[in-house]
Motif scaffolding. Structure first.
Motif, PDB file in Angstrom:
ATOM      1  N   ARG A 232      -4.480  -4.530  -3.773  1.00 53.67           N
ATOM      2  CA  ARG A 232      -4.725  -3.413  -4.819  1.00 53.67           C
ATOM      3  C   ARG A 232      -6.001  -3.377  -5.503  1.00 53.67           C
ATOM      4  O   ARG A 232      -6.734  -2.368  -5.635  1.00 53.67           O
TER       5      ARG A 232
ATOM      6  N   LEU B 104       0.756  -1.244  -0.047  1.00 51.72           N
ATOM      7  CA  LEU B 104       0.078   0.028   0.109  1.00 51.72           C
ATOM      8  C   LEU B 104       0.683   1.200   0.076  1.00 51.72           C
ATOM      9  O   LEU B 104       0.453   2.475  -0.355  1.00 51.72           O
TER      10      LEU B 104
ATOM     11  N   VAL C 258      -9.169  -2.209   3.288  1.00 54.22           N
ATOM     12  CA  VAL C 258      -7.894  -3.011   3.124  1.00 54.22           C
ATOM     13  C   VAL C 258      -7.354  -3.615   4.306  1.00 54.22           C
ATOM     14  O   VAL C 258      -6.851  -4.523   4.431  1.00 54.22           O
TER      15      VAL C 258
ATOM     16  N   VAL D 176     -12.117   3.260   2.304  1.00 51.79           N
ATOM     17  CA  VAL D 176     -10.538   2.707   1.851  1.00 51.79           C
ATOM     18  C   VAL D 176     -10.019   2.072   2.954  1.00 51.79           C
ATOM     19  O   VAL D 176      -9.489   0.696   2.915  1.00 51.79           O
TER      20      VAL D 176
ATOM     21  N   ARG E 123      -8.186  -1.803  -2.622  1.00 50.20           N
ATOM     22  CA  ARG E 123      -8.243  -0.398  -2.476  1.00 50.20           C
ATOM     23  C   ARG E 123      -8.751   0.223  -3.591  1.00 50.20           C
ATOM     24  O   ARG E 123      -9.461   1.322  -3.509  1.00 50.20           O
TER      25      ARG E 123
ATOM     26  N   THR F 141     -11.950   2.747  -3.250  1.00 52.21           N
ATOM     27  CA  THR F 141     -11.892   4.114  -3.666  1.00 52.21           C
ATOM     28  C   THR F 141     -13.112   4.494  -4.680  1.00 52.21           C
ATOM     29  O   THR F 141     -13.696   5.569  -4.452  1.00 52.21           O
TER      30      THR F 141
END
Length: 311
Positions: free
Chosen positions: A108, A40, A61, A57, A111, A115
């Motif tokens: 990823r 991250l 995560v 977010v 995330r 988002t």
């Protein structure tokens, strides 16, 4: 047969990463959290206080990192799942545990997922859990209340989660209670997950997931959208990329695991909700939660539960 259950958004509480693994965390937990921080580009241990967890977010995560860390710690103790399922973002942890996607790629994607969801609805939306009404009754409440709301999660036959705007959820809550619901409670989720409101976000996530390597899962993976066992790499990819857009049929997923032969259900941290749902739905099965428990005692409890189920 041991099945791992991976919780979704709403299970988080301030400080849960710091409590992961109990007072003497397994070394694998620290290693996994450090790996997540490297991926991250920020210290993940700074994302679990109350202020940080106001971010979708940060929530998503950290949930993924916690679940993977716990599953890896159990693996280091010789405990492996024979089937997996995850609720909402928990499906990404299930996919990692099944070997369908690498941890870095999953992190990823999560995330990006979070988002997209947060940017689509930064405020004024969320989710409402209604207890005591079934799916048809909830649909009638939504229709009669003229609410811009949608069924999001079917956690149990009479535990339904509704997504929508604050005003719509207030209307659904009021009418549901008038019609006999035992409880209507807002969840710690600030976006309207698992409904058509996230159509655009799902489209973008599908495009991103198409560039990520997926493999066929090593153990049965039960998907969110259809509550079916998915055995192909592309099927798991599609389930992960689209589950923010479609209702999660969690109760049916639990039943699917049981029908596969699962009789020991282990919920990855944080939380106990999936443990309770499994216990309610399947009284003959063994269900336990890791949450903040130490890895060694948890591994012993899982072995004991598996032995009882076999006897």
């Amino acid at each position: 047969m041991i099945a791992y259950l991976f919780p979704g958004q709403g299970a988080q509480t301030p400080g849960f990463l710091h409590r992961l693994g109990g007072e003497q965390p397994h070394p694998v937990i620290g290693q996994t959290l450090a790996e997540a921080s490297d991926i991250l580009g920020e210290n993940i241990l700074q994302l679990d206080d109350a202020t940080a967890l106001e971010s979708t977010v940060a929530v998503q995560v950290t949930l993924l990192a916690a679940a993977v860390a716990a599953a890896r710690a159990l693996a280091a103790e010789g405990i492996e799942p024979e089937a997996v399922a995850g609720l909402s973002v928990g499906a990404y942890g299930a996919a990692v545990a099944s070997g369908a996607v690498a941890f870095d790629d999953a992190l990823r994607l999560v995330r990006l997922r979070a988002t997209l969801m947060q940017n689509a609805y930064p405020h004024g939306y969320g989710m409402l859990a209604v207890l005591g009404l079934n799916e048809r009754e909830i649909a009638r409440v939504i229709a009669d209340g003229h609410a811009d709301a949608y069924v999001g999660n079917l956690n149990a036959p009479r535990q339904i989660v509704v997504s929508g705007s604050d005003d719509a959820l207030e209307a659904v809550s009021r009418l549901a209670l008038e019609r006999g619901a035992r409880k209507a409670e807002r969840l710690a989720v600030s976006v309207p997950s698992h409904c058509v409101l996230l159509e655009d976000a799902a489209t973008q996530l599908i495009e991103a997931a198409a560039k990520v390597r997926f493999d066929a899962p090593r153990v049965p993976y039960v998907g969110n959208r259809g509550a079916r066992v998915l055995r192909r790499a592309d099927a798991v990819r599609e389930d992960l990329a689209t589950n923010l857009r479609y209702p999660v049929r969690w109760h049916e997923s639990t039943i699917a695991l049981f029908e596969l032969g699962a009789n020991v259900f282990v919920e990855m941290p944080p939380g106990h909700t999936l443990t309770q749902l499994a216990s309610d739905a399947l009284p003959d099965a063994q269900a336990l939660s890791m949450d903040a428990a130490s890895t060694h005692p948890t591994a012993a409890r899982v072995r004991a539960a598996n032995q009882r189920a076999a006897d």
